[in-house]
Design a protein around this motif. Structure first.
Motif, PDB file in Angstrom:
ATOM      1  N   ARG A  70      -1.137  15.791   5.771  1.00 43.06           N
ATOM      2  CA  ARG A  70      -1.629  14.516   5.266  1.00 43.06           C
ATOM      3  C   ARG A  70      -1.366  14.437   3.758  1.00 43.06           C
ATOM      4  NH1 ARG A  70      -7.559  13.948   8.210  1.00 43.06           N
ATOM      5  NH2 ARG A  70      -6.760  13.965  10.366  1.00 43.06           N
ATOM      6  N   PRO A  71      -0.889  13.309   3.273  1.00 42.14           N
ATOM      7  CA  PRO A  71      -0.628  13.211   1.822  1.00 42.14           C
ATOM      8  C   PRO A  71      -1.912  13.363   1.013  1.00 42.14           C
ATOM      9  CG  PRO A  71      -0.541  11.048   2.870  1.00 42.14           C
ATOM     10  CD  PRO A  71      -0.644  12.052   3.995  1.00 42.14           C
ATOM     11  N   VAL A  72      -1.740  13.951  -0.154  1.00 42.39           N
ATOM     12  CA  VAL A  72      -2.883  14.137  -1.039  1.00 42.39           C
ATOM     13  C   VAL A  72      -3.322  12.779  -1.586  1.00 42.39           C
ATOM     14  CG1 VAL A  72      -3.695  15.257  -3.140  1.00 42.39           C
ATOM     15  CG2 VAL A  72      -2.054  16.427  -1.659  1.00 42.39           C
ATOM     16  N   ARG A  73      -4.550  12.504  -1.512  1.00 41.12           N
ATOM     17  CA  ARG A  73      -5.062  11.208  -1.986  1.00 41.12           C
ATOM     18  C   ARG A  73      -5.360  11.287  -3.487  1.00 41.12           C
ATOM     19  NH1 ARG A  73      -6.150   8.169   2.419  1.00 41.12           N
ATOM     20  NH2 ARG A  73      -6.404   9.275   4.398  1.00 41.12           N
ATOM     21  N   HIS A  74      -5.020  10.211  -4.155  1.00 41.18           N
ATOM     22  CA  HIS A  74      -5.261  10.126  -5.604  1.00 41.18           C
ATOM     23  C   HIS A  74      -6.044   8.855  -5.898  1.00 41.18           C
ATOM     24  CE1 HIS A  74      -2.531  13.462  -6.432  1.00 41.18           C
ATOM     25  NE2 HIS A  74      -1.676  12.910  -5.582  1.00 41.18           N
TER      26      HIS A  74
END
Length: 329
Positions: free
Chosen positions: A28-32
């Motif tokens: 899962r992409p890292v959330r920013h």
């Protein structure tokens, strides 16, 4: 699949295609979230700024294009800003490279002269230097004689009728024109360009000079054909920065005083017509246009002199990726 003999011996057999492939990764992409917060804050600030520019009538936007097209303003832009920048940078670059070579030479006299020059002109502010040239040069030296050094003294001592002078320059006339501003800014810029050029020359490996001299090149030819072309990769970015700074520093020529300059003319329009912000914004827009053109030129110069140095030049990465595709076609 393992053979029965391998299975009996307990040794693993050759891997099958199913065992070579890794399993599916549920990444899962890292959330920013703070990036979105920062984006929202910046968007709101930009919207507020644009709204202020549009709704505040004190900016006097209708007056801006009129000032930009005034003939005195255009004359100041061309002569007092563009021509003065080109002239000062030509003097600064040529003299700066010469001073850098002198500073790196083995001759202690040349090295000392170059050091004193850079020390003096880097220590004196440009505004002070222009004031001294504009007010003091004509007072101290009203005429500048060209001829044999100490010609008048020798002629008087030998009893000659001629003073051994070929010609004379009227410093009063010279100090009234734009030339004194160009000379003053150029002399000051040479001190900074000397350090930039010295850093560029020192960035070139000494083996390059040794190899060039081993094949019979003279020191001067080695400097022109081998060292300086490679040093340009380091020299161009700060030189572009100095050129853009020089565009703005031409506004200091009001201290000479020189009226044939962009900001001087804009200030005159603001004071005579009592519409200050519109006139000042017109001058700022002209400076922004010149800065944009110079930054584009610097970009292409960096690409040209950065060839062969990988990703250090702008766009080098794109070219490196595009070249193999072109060859495959």
């Amino acid at each position: 699949m393992s053979s029965p003999a391998d299975a009996a011996a307990g040794t693993p057999g050759p891997a099958t295609p199913d065992t070579e492939r890794p399993g599916k990764i549920d990444a899962r992409p890292v959330r920013h979230p703070w990036r979105w917060v920062a984006l929202a804050v910046i968007a709101v600030l930009i919207a507020m700024m644009i709204s202020s520019f549009v709704t505040n009538e004190k900016w006097d936007w209708e007056f801006v294009p009129k000032v930009m097209r005034y003939n005195p303003v255009l004359e100041g832009l061309v002569k007092g800003t563009i021509v003065a920048t080109i002239g000062a940078m030509v003097i600064g670059v040529v003299l700066g490279v010469l001073l850098a070579i002198m500073r790196l030479s083995d001759n202690p006299v040349l090295k000392g002269v170059a050091f004193v020059y850079t020390w003096f002109f880097r220590a004196v502010p440009r505004l002070v230097l222009l004031v001294m040239l504009g007010a003091g040069a004509a007072y101290l030296y009203p005429t500048l004689d060209i001829g044999v050094p100490f010609g008048k003294e020798f002629a008087g001592w030998l009893g000659l009728s001629s003073d051994l002078t070929i010609g004379s320059l009227d410093v009063n006339d010279l100090s009234k024109g734009i030339w004194v501003g160009i000379i003053g800014l150029g002399l000051s810029e040479a001190a900074y360009m000397a350090e930039i050029a010295r850093a560029g020359i020192m960035s070139v490996d000494k083996g390059q000079s040794e190899a060039a001299q081993a094949i019979g090149m003279s020191p001067g030819k080695t400097m022109r054909r081998v060292v300086l072309p490679q040093a340009m990769r380091v020299i161009v970015p700060p030189t572009g920065n100095e050129t853009i700074a020089m565009v703005k520093d031409t506004s200091l020529m009001f201290a000479v005083p020189i009226s044939m300059e962009l900001w001087f003319q804009v200030d005159q329009v603001a004071n005579t017509q009592y519409r200050i912000m519109g006139a000042y914004v017109a001058g700022c827009i002209w400076y922004l246009i010149l800065g944009t053109i110079l930054m584009i030129g610097q970009y292409f110069l960096e690409r040209r002199f950065g060839r062969g140095f990988g990703a250090t030049a702008p766009g080098a990465g794109r070219r490196a990726i595009a070249t193999p595709r072109t060859r495959r076609r």
